[in-house]
Design an enzyme around this catalytic site. Sequence first.
Site, PDB file in Angstrom:
ATOM      1  N   CYS A 104       0.873  -1.182   0.000  1.00  0.00           N
ATOM      2  CA  CYS A 104       0.000   0.000   0.000  1.00  0.00           C
ATOM      3  C   CYS A 104       0.910   1.233   0.000  1.00  0.00           C
ATOM      4  O   CYS A 104       1.685   1.436   0.930  1.00  0.00           O
ATOM      5  CB  CYS A 104      -0.872  -0.057   1.245  1.00  0.00           C
ATOM      6  SG  CYS A 104      -1.996   1.324   1.373  1.00  0.00           S
ATOM      7  N   CYS A 118     -11.433  10.847   7.257  1.00  0.00           N
ATOM      8  CA  CYS A 118     -10.079  10.389   6.927  1.00  0.00           C
ATOM      9  C   CYS A 118      -9.049  11.213   7.704  1.00  0.00           C
ATOM     10  O   CYS A 118      -9.056  12.449   7.626  1.00  0.00           O
ATOM     11  CB  CYS A 118      -9.848  10.544   5.424  1.00  0.00           C
ATOM     12  SG  CYS A 118      -8.138  10.235   4.919  1.00  0.00           S
ATOM     13  N   LEU A 227     -16.392   5.490  -2.971  1.00  0.00           N
ATOM     14  CA  LEU A 227     -17.768   5.954  -3.161  1.00  0.00           C
ATOM     15  C   LEU A 227     -18.362   6.465  -1.843  1.00  0.00           C
ATOM     16  O   LEU A 227     -18.741   7.614  -1.734  1.00  0.00           O
ATOM     17  CB  LEU A 227     -18.595   4.796  -3.723  1.00  0.00           C
ATOM     18  CG  LEU A 227     -19.742   5.140  -4.640  1.00  0.00           C
ATOM     19  CD1 LEU A 227     -19.317   6.009  -5.801  1.00  0.00           C
ATOM     20  CD2 LEU A 227     -20.395   3.858  -5.146  1.00  0.00           C
ATOM     21  N   CYS A 346      -4.563   1.106   5.584  1.00  0.00           N
ATOM     22  CA  CYS A 346      -4.464   1.814   4.327  1.00  0.00           C
ATOM     23  C   CYS A 346      -5.557   2.869   4.298  1.00  0.00           C
ATOM     24  O   CYS A 346      -6.686   2.620   4.688  1.00  0.00           O
ATOM     25  CB  CYS A 346      -4.678   0.859   3.164  1.00  0.00           C
ATOM     26  SG  CYS A 346      -3.237  -0.090   2.787  1.00  0.00           S
TER      27      CYS A 346
HETATM   28  N1  SAH Z   1      -7.173   9.265  -1.706  1.00  0.00           N
HETATM   29  C1  SAH Z   1      -7.509   7.998  -2.227  1.00  0.00           C
HETATM   30  C2  SAH Z   1      -6.611   6.881  -1.755  1.00  0.00           C
HETATM   31  C3  SAH Z   1      -6.185   6.859  -0.324  1.00  0.00           C
HETATM   32  S1  SAH Z   1      -7.390   6.488   0.847  1.00  0.00           S
HETATM   33  C4  SAH Z   1      -8.956   7.679  -1.976  1.00  0.00           C
HETATM   34  O1  SAH Z   1      -9.595   8.401  -1.224  1.00  0.00           O
HETATM   35  O2  SAH Z   1      -9.445   6.734  -2.584  1.00  0.00           O
HETATM   36  C5  SAH Z   1      -7.684   4.722   0.645  1.00  0.00           C
HETATM   37  C6  SAH Z   1      -9.072   4.291   1.144  1.00  0.00           C
HETATM   38  O3  SAH Z   1      -9.188   4.351   2.571  1.00  0.00           O
HETATM   39  C7  SAH Z   1     -10.167   5.185   0.588  1.00  0.00           C
HETATM   40  O4  SAH Z   1     -11.270   4.424   0.179  1.00  0.00           O
HETATM   41  C8  SAH Z   1     -10.517   6.023   1.793  1.00  0.00           C
HETATM   42  O5  SAH Z   1     -11.770   6.596   1.681  1.00  0.00           O
HETATM   43  C9  SAH Z   1     -10.395   5.023   2.908  1.00  0.00           C
HETATM   44  N2  SAH Z   1     -10.307   5.621   4.242  1.00  0.00           N
HETATM   45  C10 SAH Z   1      -9.837   6.843   4.570  1.00  0.00           C
HETATM   46  N3  SAH Z   1      -9.939   7.042   5.904  1.00  0.00           N
HETATM   47  C11 SAH Z   1     -10.468   5.931   6.426  1.00  0.00           C
HETATM   48  C12 SAH Z   1     -10.821   5.520   7.756  1.00  0.00           C
HETATM   49  N4  SAH Z   1     -10.609   6.312   8.794  1.00  0.00           N
HETATM   50  N5  SAH Z   1     -11.338   4.294   7.925  1.00  0.00           N
HETATM   51  C13 SAH Z   1     -11.524   3.477   6.867  1.00  0.00           C
HETATM   52  N6  SAH Z   1     -11.217   3.801   5.595  1.00  0.00           N
HETATM   53  C14 SAH Z   1     -10.704   5.016   5.377  1.00  0.00           C
HETATM   54 FE1  SF4 Z   2      -7.636  12.364   0.627  1.00  0.00          FE
HETATM   55 FE2  SF4 Z   2      -8.427   9.844   0.112  1.00  0.00          FE
HETATM   56 FE3  SF4 Z   2      -8.327  10.782   2.647  1.00  0.00          FE
HETATM   57 FE4  SF4 Z   2     -10.196  11.703   0.969  1.00  0.00          FE
HETATM   58  S1  SF4 Z   2      -9.973   9.588   1.723  1.00  0.00           S
HETATM   59  S2  SF4 Z   2      -8.931  12.956   2.343  1.00  0.00           S
HETATM   60  S3  SF4 Z   2      -9.073  11.724  -0.960  1.00  0.00           S
HETATM   61  S4  SF4 Z   2      -6.599  10.474   1.276  1.00  0.00           S
END
Ligand code: SAH
Ligand code: SF4
Length: 370
Positions: A104, A118, A227, A346
Amino acid sequence: MIANLLNYDAKSLADFFVEIGEKPFRAKQLLRWIHQSGTADFGHMSDLAKNLRDKLAHLAIIEAPQVISDFVAEDGTRKWLLSVGAENAIESVFIPEVNRGTLCVSSQVGCALACTFCSTGRQGFNRNLTVAEIIGQLWIANKLLRENSSLSASDVSTSERVVSNVVMMGMGEPLANFENVVMALDLMLDDYAYGLSRRRVTVSTSGLVPALDRLRERCPVALAVSLHAPNDALRDQLVPINKKYPLNELLAACRRYLTVAPRDFVTFEYVMLDGINDSVIHARELIQLVQDTPCKFNLIPFNSFHGSGYRRSKAENIRIFRDILMQAGFVVTVRKTRGDDIDAACGQLAGQVKDKTRRTATMPINMEMQ
Ligand code: SAH
Ligand code: SF4
């Protein structure tokens, strides 16, 4: 200026050799040494003439981010914290599974897209990673995994110790660092570098529609789209970029992407947030939403972090949600969590490092992408 050759893909490396008065085919030799042998020392490159090795040693370096710490979980999952200067750190995570090893990879320090659940998004944006910092994560992982594979302490077999799959699901939005990410993808796919199959390299995006169209043209690899909501009103709140590129535009871009993609489906990631997006009604709405878009679902139990304001959906609700999707004919995986010490999932790679020496750490990771 000294060039860091980890920043160069096949084409730019060939140009570099021409610029220094050498034959462009040297690029292929160099790529092999750098990425396949994992060497950073021109002196080891035995099929290059001594004077060329000396010349390169004056003009160039091969420099990956520095490893600050190296965690190994009991299940073999491994997490590296890497320094990218100015007290910035990124993480990469290696997940060994039966027939594959998935890395990852991060693409930015922080992220500007500010998804509300996030922790990377909460940090704000700091900077884009360079090609060397992106591909350097793979370079380091392969090197360290290879070094450790001579140890037989673990029950993980040697074949599981190499990186066979890459998911761009670490810190940052890969499509917001487009040029560097594409160059790094080119290296992942290049037979003279890592030679990974397009099907085994996945870009995960929150939905930057124009960049997704460019990726389709430049470097179509497997696609995951975050999504997280079945309608615009809710997605606007969770994934603010949705206000700019709403769901109908995003799904249309996914369908365009699938015309050239190495896989015939998109993986939709859906973080399971208690009481927010996890009801039976949401599941039914989701089925309607994606009916024209060939897809699989990856349900991600929310990984909590301090001050997030969200809770992980109850296991029972995740099961009901999954079953509704499955009964509608979708393939659904639920990302397993391994342990509750949540600082290395990840997509949630902003955890603090408390103990740089401990050999084990519990990590809530399991990629079920391919
Ligand atoms: N920016 C990109 C890739 C990195 S995040 C994106 O958003 O797709 C990778 C995955 O982890 C994404 O689906 C994101 O929404 C998810 N993610 C982020 N924070 C999270 C959390 N706290 N718990 C579970 N999944 C999370
Ligand atoms: Fe950035 Fe992906 Fe986190 Fe959204 S989920 S803030 S696009 S890293």
